[in-house]
Motif scaffolding. Sequence first.
Motif, PDB file in Angstrom:
ATOM      1  N   VAL A   1       0.866  -1.179   0.000  1.00  0.00           N
ATOM      2  CA  VAL A   1       0.000   0.000   0.000  1.00  0.00           C
ATOM      3  C   VAL A   1       0.903   1.229   0.000  1.00  0.00           C
ATOM      4  O   VAL A   1       1.774   1.365   0.870  1.00  0.00           O
ATOM      5  N   LYS A   2       0.701   2.095  -0.967  1.00  0.00           N
ATOM      6  CA  LYS A   2       1.508   3.310  -1.095  1.00  0.00           C
ATOM      7  C   LYS A   2       0.587   4.513  -1.281  1.00  0.00           C
ATOM      8  O   LYS A   2      -0.599   4.368  -1.591  1.00  0.00           O
ATOM      9  N   ARG A   3       1.175   5.686  -1.120  1.00  0.00           N
ATOM     10  CA  ARG A   3       0.412   6.927  -1.306  1.00  0.00           C
ATOM     11  C   ARG A   3       0.759   7.558  -2.645  1.00  0.00           C
ATOM     12  O   ARG A   3       1.866   7.376  -3.184  1.00  0.00           O
ATOM     13  N   THR A   4      -0.176   8.296  -3.153  1.00  0.00           N
ATOM     14  CA  THR A   4       0.029   9.024  -4.409  1.00  0.00           C
ATOM     15  C   THR A   4       1.300   9.860  -4.340  1.00  0.00           C
ATOM     16  O   THR A   4       1.540  10.543  -3.351  1.00  0.00           O
ATOM     17  N   GLY A   5       2.104   9.752  -5.389  1.00  0.00           N
ATOM     18  CA  GLY A   5       3.330  10.521  -5.473  1.00  0.00           C
ATOM     19  C   GLY A   5       4.558   9.802  -4.965  1.00  0.00           C
ATOM     20  O   GLY A   5       5.689  10.250  -5.212  1.00  0.00           O
ATOM     21  N   GLU A   6       4.367   8.708  -4.242  1.00  0.00           N
ATOM     22  CA  GLU A   6       5.522   7.962  -3.739  1.00  0.00           C
ATOM     23  C   GLU A   6       6.232   7.245  -4.872  1.00  0.00           C
ATOM     24  O   GLU A   6       5.619   6.871  -5.883  1.00  0.00           O
ATOM     25  N   LYS A   7       7.512   6.996  -4.681  1.00  0.00           N
ATOM     26  CA  LYS A   7       8.282   6.169  -5.609  1.00  0.00           C
ATOM     27  C   LYS A   7       8.186   4.736  -5.112  1.00  0.00           C
ATOM     28  O   LYS A   7       8.421   4.462  -3.934  1.00  0.00           O
ATOM     29  N   VAL A   8       7.842   3.840  -6.014  1.00  0.00           N
ATOM     30  CA  VAL A   8       7.582   2.450  -5.620  1.00  0.00           C
ATOM     31  C   VAL A   8       8.517   1.527  -6.392  1.00  0.00           C
ATOM     32  O   VAL A   8       8.690   1.674  -7.609  1.00  0.00           O
ATOM     33  N   PHE A   9       9.091   0.579  -5.673  1.00  0.00           N
ATOM     34  CA  PHE A   9       9.962  -0.430  -6.283  1.00  0.00           C
ATOM     35  C   PHE A   9       9.323  -1.801  -6.094  1.00  0.00           C
ATOM     36  O   PHE A   9       9.034  -2.208  -4.975  1.00  0.00           O
ATOM     37  N   LEU A  10       9.155  -2.518  -7.199  1.00  0.00           N
ATOM     38  CA  LEU A  10       8.720  -3.907  -7.134  1.00  0.00           C
ATOM     39  C   LEU A  10       9.874  -4.761  -7.647  1.00  0.00           C
ATOM     40  O   LEU A  10      10.380  -4.536  -8.751  1.00  0.00           O
TER      41      LEU A  10
ATOM     42  N   LEU B   1       7.824   2.591 -10.159  1.00  0.00           N
ATOM     43  CA  LEU B   1       6.798   3.598 -10.378  1.00  0.00           C
ATOM     44  C   LEU B   1       7.375   4.896  -9.837  1.00  0.00           C
ATOM     45  O   LEU B   1       7.524   5.064  -8.629  1.00  0.00           O
ATOM     46  N   GLU B   2       7.760   5.794 -10.714  1.00  0.00           N
ATOM     47  CA  GLU B   2       8.466   7.011 -10.312  1.00  0.00           C
ATOM     48  C   GLU B   2       7.622   7.882  -9.393  1.00  0.00           C
ATOM     49  O   GLU B   2       8.115   8.442  -8.425  1.00  0.00           O
ATOM     50  N   SER B   3       6.344   7.990  -9.687  1.00  0.00           N
ATOM     51  CA  SER B   3       5.428   8.783  -8.874  1.00  0.00           C
ATOM     52  C   SER B   3       4.071   8.095  -8.946  1.00  0.00           C
ATOM     53  O   SER B   3       3.310   8.314  -9.888  1.00  0.00           O
ATOM     54  N   ALA B   4       3.808   7.267  -7.945  1.00  0.00           N
ATOM     55  CA  ALA B   4       2.627   6.415  -8.008  1.00  0.00           C
ATOM     56  C   ALA B   4       1.338   7.224  -8.105  1.00  0.00           C
ATOM     57  O   ALA B   4       1.191   8.287  -7.474  1.00  0.00           O
TER      58      ALA B   4
ATOM     59  N   GLU C   1       8.144 -20.942 -22.765  1.00  0.00           N
ATOM     60  CA  GLU C   1       7.231 -20.934 -21.631  1.00  0.00           C
ATOM     61  C   GLU C   1       7.649 -19.893 -20.605  1.00  0.00           C
ATOM     62  O   GLU C   1       8.816 -19.825 -20.206  1.00  0.00           O
ATOM     63  N   GLN C   2       6.689 -19.098 -20.163  1.00  0.00           N
ATOM     64  CA  GLN C   2       6.958 -18.101 -19.136  1.00  0.00           C
ATOM     65  C   GLN C   2       6.566 -18.670 -17.773  1.00  0.00           C
ATOM     66  O   GLN C   2       5.505 -19.267 -17.623  1.00  0.00           O
ATOM     67  N   PHE C   3       7.420 -18.450 -16.802  1.00  0.00           N
ATOM     68  CA  PHE C   3       7.169 -18.867 -15.427  1.00  0.00           C
ATOM     69  C   PHE C   3       6.860 -17.614 -14.612  1.00  0.00           C
ATOM     70  O   PHE C   3       7.663 -16.675 -14.593  1.00  0.00           O
ATOM     71  N   PHE C   4       5.719 -17.633 -13.973  1.00  0.00           N
ATOM     72  CA  PHE C   4       5.229 -16.451 -13.287  1.00  0.00           C
ATOM     73  C   PHE C   4       5.471 -16.513 -11.781  1.00  0.00           C
ATOM     74  O   PHE C   4       5.428 -17.586 -11.167  1.00  0.00           O
ATOM     75  N   GLY C   5       5.676 -15.349 -11.199  1.00  0.00           N
ATOM     76  CA  GLY C   5       5.678 -15.210  -9.760  1.00  0.00           C
ATOM     77  C   GLY C   5       4.256 -15.143  -9.236  1.00  0.00           C
ATOM     78  O   GLY C   5       3.293 -15.143 -10.013  1.00  0.00           O
ATOM     79  N   PRO C   6       4.092 -15.058  -7.915  1.00  0.00           N
ATOM     80  CA  PRO C   6       2.748 -15.074  -7.332  1.00  0.00           C
ATOM     81  C   PRO C   6       2.004 -13.749  -7.441  1.00  0.00           C
ATOM     82  O   PRO C   6       0.797 -13.696  -7.206  1.00  0.00           O
ATOM     83  N   GLY C   7       2.718 -12.691  -7.812  1.00  0.00           N
ATOM     84  CA  GLY C   7       2.047 -11.401  -7.977  1.00  0.00           C
ATOM     85  C   GLY C   7       2.188 -10.496  -6.755  1.00  0.00           C
ATOM     86  O   GLY C   7       2.349 -10.966  -5.624  1.00  0.00           O
ATOM     87  N   THR C   8       2.133  -9.209  -7.005  1.00  0.00           N
ATOM     88  CA  THR C   8       2.086  -8.187  -5.950  1.00  0.00           C
ATOM     89  C   THR C   8       0.845  -7.345  -6.168  1.00  0.00           C
ATOM     90  O   THR C   8       0.676  -6.763  -7.239  1.00  0.00           O
ATOM     91  N   ARG C   9      -0.003  -7.327  -5.158  1.00  0.00           N
ATOM     92  CA  ARG C   9      -1.194  -6.479  -5.264  1.00  0.00           C
ATOM     93  C   ARG C   9      -0.857  -5.120  -4.683  1.00  0.00           C
ATOM     94  O   ARG C   9      -0.650  -4.982  -3.473  1.00  0.00           O
ATOM     95  N   LEU C  10      -0.764  -4.139  -5.548  1.00  0.00           N
ATOM     96  CA  LEU C  10      -0.409  -2.779  -5.162  1.00  0.00           C
ATOM     97  C   LEU C  10      -1.656  -1.915  -5.081  1.00  0.00           C
ATOM     98  O   LEU C  10      -2.456  -1.873  -6.029  1.00  0.00           O
ATOM     99  N   THR C  11      -1.805  -1.238  -3.968  1.00  0.00           N
ATOM    100  CA  THR C  11      -2.878  -0.256  -3.789  1.00  0.00           C
ATOM    101  C   THR C  11      -2.245   1.109  -3.593  1.00  0.00           C
ATOM    102  O   THR C  11      -1.377   1.267  -2.724  1.00  0.00           O
ATOM    103  N   VAL C  12      -2.666   2.061  -4.420  1.00  0.00           N
ATOM    104  CA  VAL C  12      -2.163   3.427  -4.297  1.00  0.00           C
ATOM    105  C   VAL C  12      -3.306   4.306  -3.800  1.00  0.00           C
ATOM    106  O   VAL C  12      -4.356   4.401  -4.447  1.00  0.00           O
ATOM    107  N   LEU C  13      -3.109   4.897  -2.639  1.00  0.00           N
ATOM    108  CA  LEU C  13      -4.173   5.704  -2.019  1.00  0.00           C
ATOM    109  C   LEU C  13      -4.030   7.185  -2.350  1.00  0.00           C
ATOM    110  O   LEU C  13      -2.909   7.671  -2.562  1.00  0.00           O
TER     111      LEU C  13
END
Lengths: 109, 113
Positions: free
Chosen positions: B12-21, B78-81, B101-113
């Motif tokens: 969970v991040k706030r608008t404008g934050e820099k986010v690294f996945l 995400l330079e500025s979420a 064949e692509q092998f996938f990770g489990p995913g990251t659910r990102l919420t930007v408030l």
Amino acid sequence: LAKTTQPISMDSYEGQEVNITCSHNNIATNDYITWYQQFPSQGPRFIIQGYKTKVTNEVASLFIPADRKSSTLSLPRVSLSDTAVYYCLVGEGTYKYIFGTGTRLKVLA
Amino acid sequence: DVKVTQSSRYLVKRTGEKVFLECVQDMDHENMFWYRQDPGLGLRLIYFSYDVKMKEKGDIPEGYSVSREKKERFSLILESASTNQTSMYLCASSHDRFVDEQFFGPGTRLTVL
């Protein structure tokens, strides 16, 4: 921009054969068609891949007509555990791969 | 077995934050991918990389950047979420051909408030 389209959802009963079709009229000449299965809260998982005619593995078959503008994933004798979302993935040129919109399959007892 | 791991399952991040996945694969794969998945839209490719320090834009690169300094690690930035970047983010890797064949990770659910 042409889309790679699939039916939104399908219902089936256990033990039946299920066929899911993907339309991809922009497929590149030398590219493959790949199908993936996705369960909730997981990443997609590879099922099968083909280029033309028919491919079969231990879990599914893939039918591709001569014009290659569509493909059909066939799941024989589905079980409850096959309930998932199924995606086709199609190449439309160099470094351009498009996932279909996904088909939600529900298998009923 | 190939293993693709993502740094967080939920974020969970706030608008404008820099986010690294962050995404790490353990099978020495050449190709790595970042997708976002939204209801009704399926998976859409953001960026992919076919070698260290190499990258190509996917279908929806706007608002994102990537970094691949080591073969096993591919980062999405995400330079500025913004709130419209709230989504499920999936990382994948494949061997050497793009079509492999692509092998996938489990995913990251990102919420930007």
